[in-house]
Design a protein around this motif. Sequence first.
Motif, PDB file in Angstrom:
ATOM      1  N   GLN A  56       0.832  -1.202   0.000  1.00  0.00           N
ATOM      2  CA  GLN A  56       0.000   0.000   0.000  1.00  0.00           C
ATOM      3  C   GLN A  56       0.869   1.256   0.000  1.00  0.00           C
ATOM      4  OE1 GLN A  56      -2.825  -0.179   3.207  1.00  0.00           O
ATOM      5  NE2 GLN A  56      -3.521  -2.210   2.637  1.00  0.00           N
ATOM      6  N   ARG A  57       1.962   1.225   0.754  1.00  0.00           N
ATOM      7  CA  ARG A  57       2.886   2.360   0.727  1.00  0.00           C
ATOM      8  C   ARG A  57       3.515   2.515  -0.648  1.00  0.00           C
ATOM      9  NH1 ARG A  57       4.327   0.358   6.008  1.00  0.00           N
ATOM     10  NH2 ARG A  57       6.114  -0.731   5.097  1.00  0.00           N
ATOM     11  N   HIS A  58       3.845   1.396  -1.296  1.00  0.00           N
ATOM     12  CA  HIS A  58       4.360   1.467  -2.664  1.00  0.00           C
ATOM     13  C   HIS A  58       3.332   2.097  -3.603  1.00  0.00           C
ATOM     14  CE1 HIS A  58       7.384  -2.039  -1.861  1.00  0.00           C
ATOM     15  NE2 HIS A  58       7.700  -0.923  -1.226  1.00  0.00           N
ATOM     16  N   ALA A  59       2.058   1.757  -3.399  1.00  0.00           N
ATOM     17  CA  ALA A  59       1.004   2.319  -4.249  1.00  0.00           C
ATOM     18  C   ALA A  59       0.880   3.822  -4.054  1.00  0.00           C
ATOM     19  CB  ALA A  59      -0.327   1.627  -3.957  1.00  0.00           C
ATOM     20  N   LYS A  60       1.053   4.296  -2.815  1.00  0.00           N
ATOM     21  CA  LYS A  60       1.008   5.744  -2.578  1.00  0.00           C
ATOM     22  C   LYS A  60       2.163   6.452  -3.278  1.00  0.00           C
ATOM     23  CE  LYS A  60      -1.236   5.440   1.951  1.00  0.00           C
ATOM     24  NZ  LYS A  60      -1.127   5.751   3.394  1.00  0.00           N
ATOM     25  N   VAL A  61       3.367   5.890  -3.131  1.00  0.00           N
ATOM     26  CA  VAL A  61       4.531   6.492  -3.794  1.00  0.00           C
ATOM     27  C   VAL A  61       4.338   6.487  -5.304  1.00  0.00           C
ATOM     28  CG1 VAL A  61       7.008   6.258  -4.186  1.00  0.00           C
ATOM     29  CG2 VAL A  61       6.075   5.886  -1.901  1.00  0.00           C
ATOM     30  N   LEU A  62       3.839   5.375  -5.843  1.00  0.00           N
ATOM     31  CA  LEU A  62       3.589   5.282  -7.281  1.00  0.00           C
ATOM     32  C   LEU A  62       2.584   6.333  -7.727  1.00  0.00           C
ATOM     33  CD1 LEU A  62       3.735   3.727 -10.021  1.00  0.00           C
ATOM     34  CD2 LEU A  62       1.883   2.300  -9.149  1.00  0.00           C
ATOM     35  N   HIS A  63       1.546   6.531  -6.944  1.00  0.00           N
ATOM     36  CA  HIS A  63       0.502   7.506  -7.303  1.00  0.00           C
ATOM     37  C   HIS A  63       1.083   8.908  -7.453  1.00  0.00           C
ATOM     38  CE1 HIS A  63      -3.272   9.705  -7.218  1.00  0.00           C
ATOM     39  NE2 HIS A  63      -2.834  10.382  -6.175  1.00  0.00           N
ATOM     40  N   TRP A  64       1.867   9.338  -6.467  1.00  0.00           N
ATOM     41  CA  TRP A  64       2.389  10.699  -6.525  1.00  0.00           C
ATOM     42  C   TRP A  64       3.519  10.844  -7.530  1.00  0.00           C
ATOM     43  CZ3 TRP A  64      -0.798  14.034  -4.994  1.00  0.00           C
ATOM     44  CH2 TRP A  64      -1.644  13.782  -3.913  1.00  0.00           C
ATOM     45  N   LEU A  65       4.263   9.787  -7.801  1.00  0.00           N
ATOM     46  CA  LEU A  65       5.259   9.848  -8.870  1.00  0.00           C
ATOM     47  C   LEU A  65       4.596  10.023 -10.226  1.00  0.00           C
ATOM     48  CD1 LEU A  65       7.939   7.170  -7.885  1.00  0.00           C
ATOM     49  CD2 LEU A  65       8.201   9.657  -7.935  1.00  0.00           C
ATOM     50  N   ARG A  66       3.500   9.331 -10.431  1.00  0.00           N
ATOM     51  CA  ARG A  66       2.768   9.494 -11.697  1.00  0.00           C
ATOM     52  C   ARG A  66       2.196  10.892 -11.827  1.00  0.00           C
ATOM     53  NH1 ARG A  66      -0.769   3.902 -12.057  1.00  0.00           N
ATOM     54  NH2 ARG A  66       0.798   2.614 -13.111  1.00  0.00           N
ATOM     55  N   VAL A  67       1.666  11.425 -10.747  1.00  0.00           N
ATOM     56  CA  VAL A  67       1.138  12.795 -10.788  1.00  0.00           C
ATOM     57  C   VAL A  67       2.255  13.787 -11.098  1.00  0.00           C
ATOM     58  CG1 VAL A  67       0.105  14.606  -9.374  1.00  0.00           C
ATOM     59  CG2 VAL A  67      -0.821  12.291  -9.289  1.00  0.00           C
ATOM     60  N   ALA A  68       3.417  13.610 -10.464  1.00  0.00           N
ATOM     61  CA  ALA A  68       4.554  14.496 -10.741  1.00  0.00           C
ATOM     62  C   ALA A  68       5.005  14.367 -12.193  1.00  0.00           C
ATOM     63  CB  ALA A  68       5.708  14.163  -9.796  1.00  0.00           C
ATOM     64  N   LEU A 164      -6.895   1.226  -8.968  1.00  0.00           N
ATOM     65  CA  LEU A 164      -5.495   1.105  -9.377  1.00  0.00           C
ATOM     66  C   LEU A 164      -5.384   0.467 -10.754  1.00  0.00           C
ATOM     67  CD1 LEU A 164      -2.490   1.335  -8.723  1.00  0.00           C
ATOM     68  CD2 LEU A 164      -2.646  -0.863  -7.555  1.00  0.00           C
ATOM     69  N   ARG A 165      -6.223  -0.518 -11.024  1.00  0.00           N
ATOM     70  CA  ARG A 165      -6.198  -1.151 -12.347  1.00  0.00           C
ATOM     71  C   ARG A 165      -6.604  -0.152 -13.430  1.00  0.00           C
ATOM     72  NH1 ARG A 165      -9.746  -4.608 -11.420  1.00  0.00           N
ATOM     73  NH2 ARG A 165      -8.366  -6.115 -10.417  1.00  0.00           N
ATOM     74  N   THR A 166      -7.587   0.687 -13.132  1.00  0.00           N
ATOM     75  CA  THR A 166      -8.013   1.699 -14.111  1.00  0.00           C
ATOM     76  C   THR A 166      -6.892   2.691 -14.395  1.00  0.00           C
ATOM     77  OG1 THR A 166     -10.301   1.506 -13.348  1.00  0.00           O
ATOM     78  CG2 THR A 166      -9.719   3.480 -14.592  1.00  0.00           C
ATOM     79  N   LEU A 167      -6.235   3.162 -13.342  1.00  0.00           N
ATOM     80  CA  LEU A 167      -5.130   4.100 -13.536  1.00  0.00           C
ATOM     81  C   LEU A 167      -3.948   3.429 -14.219  1.00  0.00           C
ATOM     82  CD1 LEU A 167      -5.155   6.152 -10.223  1.00  0.00           C
ATOM     83  CD2 LEU A 167      -6.002   6.830 -12.470  1.00  0.00           C
ATOM     84  N   ASN A 168      -3.739   2.141 -13.971  1.00  0.00           N
ATOM     85  CA  ASN A 168      -2.674   1.425 -14.675  1.00  0.00           C
ATOM     86  C   ASN A 168      -2.939   1.372 -16.176  1.00  0.00           C
ATOM     87  OD1 ASN A 168      -1.057   0.898 -12.474  1.00  0.00           O
ATOM     88  ND2 ASN A 168      -1.979  -1.089 -12.046  1.00  0.00           N
ATOM     89  N   ILE A 169      -4.192   1.130 -16.543  1.00  0.00           N
ATOM     90  CA  ILE A 169      -4.542   1.077 -17.970  1.00  0.00           C
ATOM     91  C   ILE A 169      -4.339   2.444 -18.615  1.00  0.00           C
ATOM     92  CG2 ILE A 169      -6.439   0.732 -19.582  1.00  0.00           C
ATOM     93  CD1 ILE A 169      -7.554  -1.356 -17.657  1.00  0.00           C
ATOM     94  N   ILE A 170      -4.826   3.497 -17.943  1.00  0.00           N
ATOM     95  CA  ILE A 170      -4.676   4.853 -18.500  1.00  0.00           C
ATOM     96  C   ILE A 170      -3.200   5.232 -18.596  1.00  0.00           C
ATOM     97  CG2 ILE A 170      -5.199   7.279 -18.126  1.00  0.00           C
ATOM     98  CD1 ILE A 170      -7.770   6.432 -16.753  1.00  0.00           C
ATOM     99  N   SER A 171      -2.451   4.968 -17.535  1.00  0.00           N
ATOM    100  CA  SER A 171      -1.038   5.334 -17.529  1.00  0.00           C
ATOM    101  C   SER A 171      -0.253   4.574 -18.591  1.00  0.00           C
ATOM    102  CB  SER A 171      -0.449   5.067 -16.142  1.00  0.00           C
ATOM    103  OG  SER A 171       0.931   5.313 -16.125  1.00  0.00           O
ATOM    104  N   THR A 172      -0.544   3.298 -18.766  1.00  0.00           N
ATOM    105  CA  THR A 172       0.177   2.502 -19.776  1.00  0.00           C
ATOM    106  C   THR A 172      -0.120   2.996 -21.185  1.00  0.00           C
ATOM    107  OG1 THR A 172       0.081   0.588 -18.297  1.00  0.00           O
ATOM    108  CG2 THR A 172       0.592   0.173 -20.609  1.00  0.00           C
TER     109      THR A 172
END
Length: 275
Positions: A56-68, A164-172
């Motif tokens: 879950q902490r990895h998911a938070k870091v991933l979220h804000w890295l993608r936003v940045a 998370l799966r939805t954002l993974n699809i959009i990000s990819t």
Amino acid sequence: MSFQQFDTSPPPGERTETKRPHLSVFRFTSFQSTSRRPSQTPPAYSANDVFATRNQRHAKVLHWLRVAMAVITLLASVVVMACAGKALTAYTSTRDNAEWILPLWPTSVDLRPTHAILACGILLAVGSIFYLVAALAPTVRSYPSPPPNYPGRPADMSQPLRSLRTLNIISTMLAFLFVFITVFTTAFASAINSHLSDSTEAGTLSSWTCKWQGFGAAAPGRFYEICATSTAAFDLVILMIVVEVLGVLLAGWGWWVGARLRKAGGESKGRRVAV
């Protein structure tokens, strides 16, 4: 008939012995009954709760890295559009300028590289705004939150995993699309500029104006500005290739985190252990 009260206290100076009760009259079980007991038994945790919390902490870091990453792409695309638009505006103002006796531009000016760079900036900006809206919308979250009663225990991850799966699809999709756009724009503009670099009858905004770099004040008006802005826009598109490759790596990391969260969520439904 009157009653006389007698003083039963011993006379002064006389010692009296007070008989103490034996300890057997006390029931020590009463002290045991009032001993401190835990108000609540520890909650049952899965053996994979620590594993899930870490992811879950990895998911938070991933979220804000993608936003940045999306913010950086948006800012860079705005700069690309500004440079390309300024070069086109300067070209339009000097193309039919009566101040010069001879024409400043060749008979054939190829604007396709500049138009391609401008379109690249527009597409990157639109895609970045789309991802920021999807990632920061209140209905979409990229990581689960633990319940308030037990902050260390993972929450129900069914809905956050779908987000998370939805954002993974959009990000990819956006990451690979951005890599393709930047690589194609760089290759297209480089091919045309190199083909017309030595021509005296045709050229692009960059290839024609940058020939006057060593002439200083003798260069025609705004040629230095056009050369600088065109070169800056092209170099920034090349730099964005590296940024978008990092976006592809973040997309892969997102799928990896999602797989680990699904694994932890599936195993947490099994045997529970008390800690």
